[in-house]
Design an enzyme around this catalytic site. Sequence first.
Site, mmCIF file in Angstrom:
data_model
loop_
_atom_site.group_PDB
_atom_site.id
_atom_site.type_symbol
_atom_site.label_atom_id
_atom_site.label_comp_id
_atom_site.label_asym_id
_atom_site.label_seq_id
_atom_site.Cartn_x
_atom_site.Cartn_y
_atom_site.Cartn_z
ATOM 1 C CB SER A 206 -0.918 0.012 1.220
ATOM 2 O OG SER A 206 -1.774 1.134 1.177
ATOM 3 C CD GLU A 213 1.355 18.790 -9.001
ATOM 4 O OE1 GLU A 213 2.180 19.543 -9.533
ATOM 5 O OE2 GLU A 213 1.666 18.003 -8.074
ATOM 6 C CB SER A 214 -4.593 15.899 -5.778
ATOM 7 O OG SER A 214 -5.540 15.434 -4.829
ATOM 8 C CG HIS A 219 -4.331 -1.967 -1.567
ATOM 9 N ND1 HIS A 219 -4.023 -1.622 -0.266
ATOM 10 C CD2 HIS A 219 -4.654 -3.282 -1.535
ATOM 11 C CE1 HIS A 219 -4.165 -2.681 0.520
ATOM 12 N NE2 HIS A 219 -4.551 -3.694 -0.232
ATOM 13 C CB CYS A 234 -6.078 20.573 -8.357
ATOM 14 S SG CYS A 234 -6.511 19.756 -6.798
ATOM 15 C CD GLN A 295 -13.082 21.280 -36.245
ATOM 16 O OE1 GLN A 295 -14.127 21.493 -35.658
ATOM 17 N NE2 GLN A 295 -13.050 21.010 -37.548
ATOM 18 C CG HIS A 334 -24.022 10.494 -42.570
ATOM 19 N ND1 HIS A 334 -23.218 9.831 -41.662
ATOM 20 C CD2 HIS A 334 -23.593 11.783 -42.601
ATOM 21 C CE1 HIS A 334 -22.324 10.681 -41.182
ATOM 22 N NE2 HIS A 334 -22.526 11.861 -41.729
ATOM 23 C CB ALA A 421 -20.275 27.801 -45.258
ATOM 24 N N PRO A 450 -23.450 27.720 -29.597
ATOM 25 C CG PRO A 450 -24.142 28.602 -27.556
ATOM 26 C CD PRO A 450 -23.242 27.565 -28.143
#
Length: 585
Positions: A206, A213-214, A219, A234, A295, A334, A421, A450
Site C-alpha cells: 500500500s 497537485e493532489s 494497493h 487539480c 479545432q 446520414h 461557408a 451557440p
Amino acid sequence: SSRRLRTLLELRMMGGKENAGVGRPRSTENMSTFRAEDMGITTRARSPHSRRLAASPACYGETGGVSCLPKPQRKHSHVTYLGSPLSGLVRSKGLLWFLMGALFSFLVLRARGPSGTVEGMVAVDQPHRGRMFYNPGWTGGPITLAGTDARYKPQGQHIMLDVYESDAEYLNDMDEMTRVCKKLLLDAGMHILSSSSHQLAPQGVSITFTIEESHLTIHTWPEHRAALVDLFTCGKTMLLPILPKLAESFRTTERKSKWSIHFRGENKVTDLQENVLKNRWGSKEVLYSGKSAVQQIDVWRNQLDGVSGPGTASTNLYLDGSLQSSTGDEHIYHESLIHPAMLAHPSGPASVAIVGGGDIAATREVLRHASIRSVKVIELDPAVSQVTRVHMRQLDNCTFGADRFRSCLDDPRVHVHNTDAVRFFKDRCSSGAEKFDVIFMDLLDPEAHPSVGRYLYSREHFESLRCALTPDGILIAQIGDAPSPEIAKRNRLGSKVELIAVMRGLFGEDTTFLYDVYVPSFRGEWSFVIGCQTTACAERFHASTADVDQAIRERILPNAAPLRFFDGVVMANFQQPSIAWHTLL
C-alpha cells in the site's frame, strides 16, 4: 503521562517549593494528602465535553513536600481548576489555540503593505492547482494570483486504473514500486510533498504519495497479479498523456487494464469525456488526437462490454469534444439527412452542395443517386477529411461494386472548398453563379454550439442559401437534439423555434417540414428541417410507403450498396412531426 505532566505544571504554578517537583512520580511514604479545597480546587457538575483526571492518584514533589491528589468521584463530580488564569489556559487547549491564532492574525495585519499584500509572505503561483497559499484580500469571490487576471475554479481530473496481468513479484516489492512511482510523478512535472509505503501481510503493498497537485494511491494484490491505482490532480492539465506511462509503471498495458478518467468540479463535460474517458468498461484506444488550425480532432475506437459479453466495436470522430460520427450507427444519421430531400426533388437533383460534412459520409450518400453530376463540399477545416480518410474509411467508402476500395474524394464529380461557408454562398449569390438543386447543412448542433448557430444559422445566411437554389431547389438542415415533450412544455427552445420561423418565412409554412430520428450514439432524437421551393417537392415528401420504396429502386445506382436504414416505412414516420414539435410550434 500527559495527565501527570499537567498536574505537575499546575502544582508548580501555585508557588510552593514543596510543589516544585521535577515531573517524576515520588514515593507516597510520609506524605499526607491535600484536599481539593487546600489547592484552590472546587467541584461542579460534570460537562459532557470536559476531560477526566487520571484514574488513580498521582503524587509529586520533593521529599519534604506533600502533593498527592485524590481520585475524583466520577459518579457525582469532577475536578476543575480555578486557581489561576494561566492554569485555566493550560487546561483549555481550545483557548490556547484561539489566542495563538489571534496573535498570528495581529502580526499579519501589522505586516500588510499598502497594496494589500503581506510583507515577507509570497503568493505562490501554482497553475497546476489553480490556487495560492495566501490571499489576505479574499472576500469570497474568485481568487486571483498576485499580478495576474487568471480565474481559478475548483476542478480536477481523476484517473482510476485497474491493473491486471502484472508481475506478481513486482507487485510485492514495496521499495521498487515506490521508486518507480516517484520517478513517474517527477517525470510528469508533479511536485511530491510526502510519501508513505507499507508492506502488507502476508503479501501486498500500500503506497500513498501526497503531491501539490493532489495525490497518488496504490494497493496491490500480488496473488491475483492485480493492483488498483488512483491519481488525482487539480487544475486543467490533461492526464490522458500520462496514462500509458502509468500502466507501464505497473508492468502492464492499457489494453490489459480497465481505466477511466473522471472530470471533477466545474469542468464542462464533453461527449468525448462522457462517452469514452469516463467509461471503464470494455476497451478503448485513441487512433488520432491532434489540433488543426480550426479545432481539436480526436478519433477513438472503443468496444463496450455488455451483459452478454463484448459489444460491437465502433470508431468515433470528435470535434472539440463533440461527437460527430460513429461507425456503429452513422448510417442512420446520414441516410436520414440525405435521402428524404434527394427523393423529394421532382426530377432528381444534379447539382448538390454540402455545408460542413468534412467526414465525407454525406457525400457518400449523395453519390448513390444516378442523377448526380456535381457535389461541392464547403468545409472550413481540411484536416477533418484527411483524418477520416485514414482512420474511418467507412465514411469515405464509395467503392460501389468496384474491385478495390475507392474514396469518395477520388470521384471527379466531388469538389471540396476549404473556405468560409457564409462568404462562399454570399459571393455565389451576388455573382449569379450556377445554382444548386439541393443544399445540405451538415454542421454542429446550433444550440449546443451557440457561436456556430449565430453565424451559420442566421437569417442572412439562410437568405443566401435560398438565393443559391434552383427554382425547384430544396434546403435541408440538421438542427440538433430534438426536444422532448416535457422540455417542450417548460422551455420553448427559442433558438430552434426562431430558426424554423425563418425557414417558414423563406419557403412557406405548407412547404417546410420537420422530422426526427433516433441516433443511438447521440443518445437521443435528432431533428431536421426541410424547405421546398415547390409544391411538387412537398407532395413527394409525403409520398406513400410504396412510392418511396419505388423511388429508391429507380433513383439509386444498382451497384451501390443497399441502404441500411432508410426506406418507405422510415419515411412514413418522418412525415409525422413529434408531439414535442407540435407543442412548441
